[in-house]
Design a protein around this motif. Structure first.
Motif, PDB file in Angstrom:
ATOM      1  N   LEU A  21       0.829  -1.206   0.000  1.00 25.35           N
ATOM      2  CA  LEU A  21       0.000   0.000   0.000  1.00 25.35           C
ATOM      3  C   LEU A  21       0.868   1.263   0.000  1.00 25.35           C
ATOM      4  O   LEU A  21       0.531   2.248  -0.663  1.00 25.35           O
ATOM      5  CB  LEU A  21      -0.939  -0.004   1.202  1.00 25.35           C
ATOM      6  N   GLU A  22       1.978   1.230   0.724  1.00 19.88           N
ATOM      7  CA  GLU A  22       2.872   2.391   0.749  1.00 19.88           C
ATOM      8  C   GLU A  22       3.515   2.618  -0.621  1.00 19.88           C
ATOM      9  O   GLU A  22       3.686   3.766  -1.046  1.00 19.88           O
ATOM     10  CB  GLU A  22       3.933   2.227   1.825  1.00 19.88           C
ATOM     11  N   ILE A  23       3.828   1.540  -1.316  1.00 20.87           N
ATOM     12  CA  ILE A  23       4.373   1.664  -2.676  1.00 20.87           C
ATOM     13  C   ILE A  23       3.315   2.254  -3.599  1.00 20.87           C
ATOM     14  O   ILE A  23       3.602   3.146  -4.405  1.00 20.87           O
ATOM     15  CB  ILE A  23       4.875   0.293  -3.192  1.00 20.87           C
ATOM     16  N   GLU A  24       2.085   1.767  -3.475  1.00 21.38           N
ATOM     17  CA  GLU A  24       0.992   2.302  -4.291  1.00 21.38           C
ATOM     18  C   GLU A  24       0.772   3.781  -4.005  1.00 21.38           C
ATOM     19  O   GLU A  24       0.540   4.569  -4.925  1.00 21.38           O
ATOM     20  CB  GLU A  24      -0.292   1.510  -4.037  1.00 21.38           C
ATOM     21  N   LEU A  25       0.870   4.160  -2.732  1.00 22.17           N
ATOM     22  CA  LEU A  25       0.739   5.573  -2.371  1.00 22.17           C
ATOM     23  C   LEU A  25       1.854   6.395  -3.007  1.00 22.17           C
ATOM     24  O   LEU A  25       1.603   7.487  -3.537  1.00 22.17           O
ATOM     25  CB  LEU A  25       0.754   5.752  -0.849  1.00 22.17           C
ATOM     26  N   GLY A  26       3.055   5.864  -2.995  1.00 22.37           N
ATOM     27  CA  GLY A  26       4.180   6.550  -3.630  1.00 22.37           C
ATOM     28  C   GLY A  26       3.933   6.778  -5.112  1.00 22.37           C
ATOM     29  O   GLY A  26       4.226   7.859  -5.647  1.00 22.37           O
ATOM     30  N   ARG A  27       3.370   5.782  -5.762  1.00 23.82           N
ATOM     31  CA  ARG A  27       3.060   5.925  -7.198  1.00 23.82           C
ATOM     32  C   ARG A  27       1.991   6.993  -7.421  1.00 23.82           C
ATOM     33  O   ARG A  27       2.071   7.773  -8.373  1.00 23.82           O
ATOM     34  CB  ARG A  27       2.622   4.588  -7.772  1.00 23.82           C
ATOM     35  N   LEU A  28       0.993   7.011  -6.551  1.00 25.74           N
ATOM     36  CA  LEU A  28      -0.045   8.037  -6.673  1.00 25.74           C
ATOM     37  C   LEU A  28       0.536   9.435  -6.453  1.00 25.74           C
ATOM     38  O   LEU A  28       0.185  10.384  -7.162  1.00 25.74           O
ATOM     39  CB  LEU A  28      -1.175   7.776  -5.672  1.00 25.74           C
ATOM     40  N   LEU A  29       1.423   9.553  -5.477  1.00 26.86           N
ATOM     41  CA  LEU A  29       2.049  10.852  -5.210  1.00 26.86           C
ATOM     42  C   LEU A  29       2.904  11.305  -6.396  1.00 26.86           C
ATOM     43  O   LEU A  29       2.920  12.490  -6.738  1.00 26.86           O
ATOM     44  CB  LEU A  29       2.886  10.793  -3.926  1.00 26.86           C
ATOM     45  N   GLN A  30       3.590  10.344  -7.029  1.00 26.48           N
ATOM     46  CA  GLN A  30       4.367  10.682  -8.222  1.00 26.48           C
ATOM     47  C   GLN A  30       3.436  11.120  -9.360  1.00 26.48           C
ATOM     48  O   GLN A  30       3.724  12.087 -10.071  1.00 26.48           O
ATOM     49  CB  GLN A  30       5.205   9.487  -8.685  1.00 26.48           C
ATOM     50  N   ALA A  31       2.330  10.409  -9.527  1.00 28.47           N
ATOM     51  CA  ALA A  31       1.367  10.774 -10.575  1.00 28.47           C
ATOM     52  C   ALA A  31       0.808  12.166 -10.299  1.00 28.47           C
ATOM     53  O   ALA A  31       0.623  12.967 -11.228  1.00 28.47           O
ATOM     54  CB  ALA A  31       0.236   9.744 -10.640  1.00 28.47           C
ATOM     55  N   GLN A  32       0.558  12.452  -9.030  1.00 22.83           N
ATOM     56  CA  GLN A  32       0.063  13.775  -8.670  1.00 22.83           C
ATOM     57  C   GLN A  32       1.096  14.850  -9.018  1.00 22.83           C
ATOM     58  O   GLN A  32       0.750  15.891  -9.575  1.00 22.83           O
ATOM     59  CB  GLN A  32      -0.277  13.822  -7.179  1.00 22.83           C
ATOM     60  N   GLN A  33       2.353  14.580  -8.703  1.00 18.70           N
ATOM     61  CA  GLN A  33       3.397  15.558  -8.995  1.00 18.70           C
ATOM     62  C   GLN A  33       3.533  15.782 -10.504  1.00 18.70           C
ATOM     63  O   GLN A  33       3.663  16.918 -10.961  1.00 18.70           O
ATOM     64  CB  GLN A  33       4.737  15.120  -8.394  1.00 18.70           C
ATOM     65  N   ARG A  34       3.496  14.700 -11.259  1.00 20.54           N
ATOM     66  CA  ARG A  34       3.541  14.830 -12.727  1.00 20.54           C
ATOM     67  C   ARG A  34       2.336  15.617 -13.234  1.00 20.54           C
ATOM     68  O   ARG A  34       2.452  16.458 -14.132  1.00 20.54           O
ATOM     69  CB  ARG A  34       3.600  13.464 -13.394  1.00 20.54           C
ATOM     70  N   GLY A  35       1.182  15.357 -12.648  1.00 20.25           N
ATOM     71  CA  GLY A  35      -0.036  16.071 -13.039  1.00 20.25           C
ATOM     72  C   GLY A  35       0.059  17.557 -12.731  1.00 20.25           C
ATOM     73  O   GLY A  35      -0.388  18.393 -13.535  1.00 20.25           O
ATOM     74  N   ILE A  36       0.627  17.884 -11.591  1.00 20.34           N
ATOM     75  CA  ILE A  36       0.808  19.291 -11.224  1.00 20.34           C
ATOM     76  C   ILE A  36       1.764  19.964 -12.204  1.00 20.34           C
ATOM     77  O   ILE A  36       1.512  21.087 -12.662  1.00 20.34           O
ATOM     78  CB  ILE A  36       1.312  19.417  -9.767  1.00 20.34           C
TER      79      ILE A  36
END
Length: 150
Positions: A21-36
């Protein structure tokens, strides 16, 4: 040596689940940063188009170019709205993933506490056995000492 914790496979699974779950969260945070970053690029593009549009509307007017700039502006504005919507969705997914992590950690922690309790119970039982053995030794010595046997 304490006995093997009977729920160790479950504890291992739950700890692995937390890591996943922490790895999945990291991926979501990266996707968010790319989106920003992408949103910022779109906004920069919009600013550039608006600047160009302002320049083209002074002096000699080229209606074809102004129409094309308006069309580009509309397209960029649509993409900005789409990107903002994606970022809102990602933020919601991040929030949900964080809650999943909290729940998974609580589940794992419950088993860790159970394991610690089991180890503590084992240690207390071992201490009781040792105390009884020590008492038996003292009783045997006292018996032999009072009966003249050493």
């Amino acid at each position: 040596m304490p006995p093997k914790f009977s729920l160790q496979p479950v504890l291992d699974y739950r700890e692995t689940r937390v890591e996943i779950l922490e790895i999945e969260l990291g991926r979501l945070l990266q996707a968010q940063q790319r989106g920003i970053t992408f949103l910022e690029a779109l906004e920069s593009s919009r600013d550039h188009i608006l600047e160009e549009l302002g320049k083209k509307q002074t002096g000699e007017i080229d209606l074809y170019l102004i129409t094309r700039l308006h069309s580009n502006l509309d397209t960029v504005n649509e993409r900005i709205v789409e990107q903002q919507t994606r970022l809102i969705e990602i933020a919601q997914q991040i929030k949900e993933k964080q809650q999943e992590i909290v729940n998974a950690k609580q589940d794992a922690e419950a088993l860790v506490k159970l394991k610690e309790h089991e180890i503590e119970r084992y240690k207390k039982e071992e201490q009781k056995k040792e105390n009884r053995l020590q008492d038996d030794i003292y009783i045997a010595r006292a018996y032999h000492h009072t009966n003249g046997v050493i």
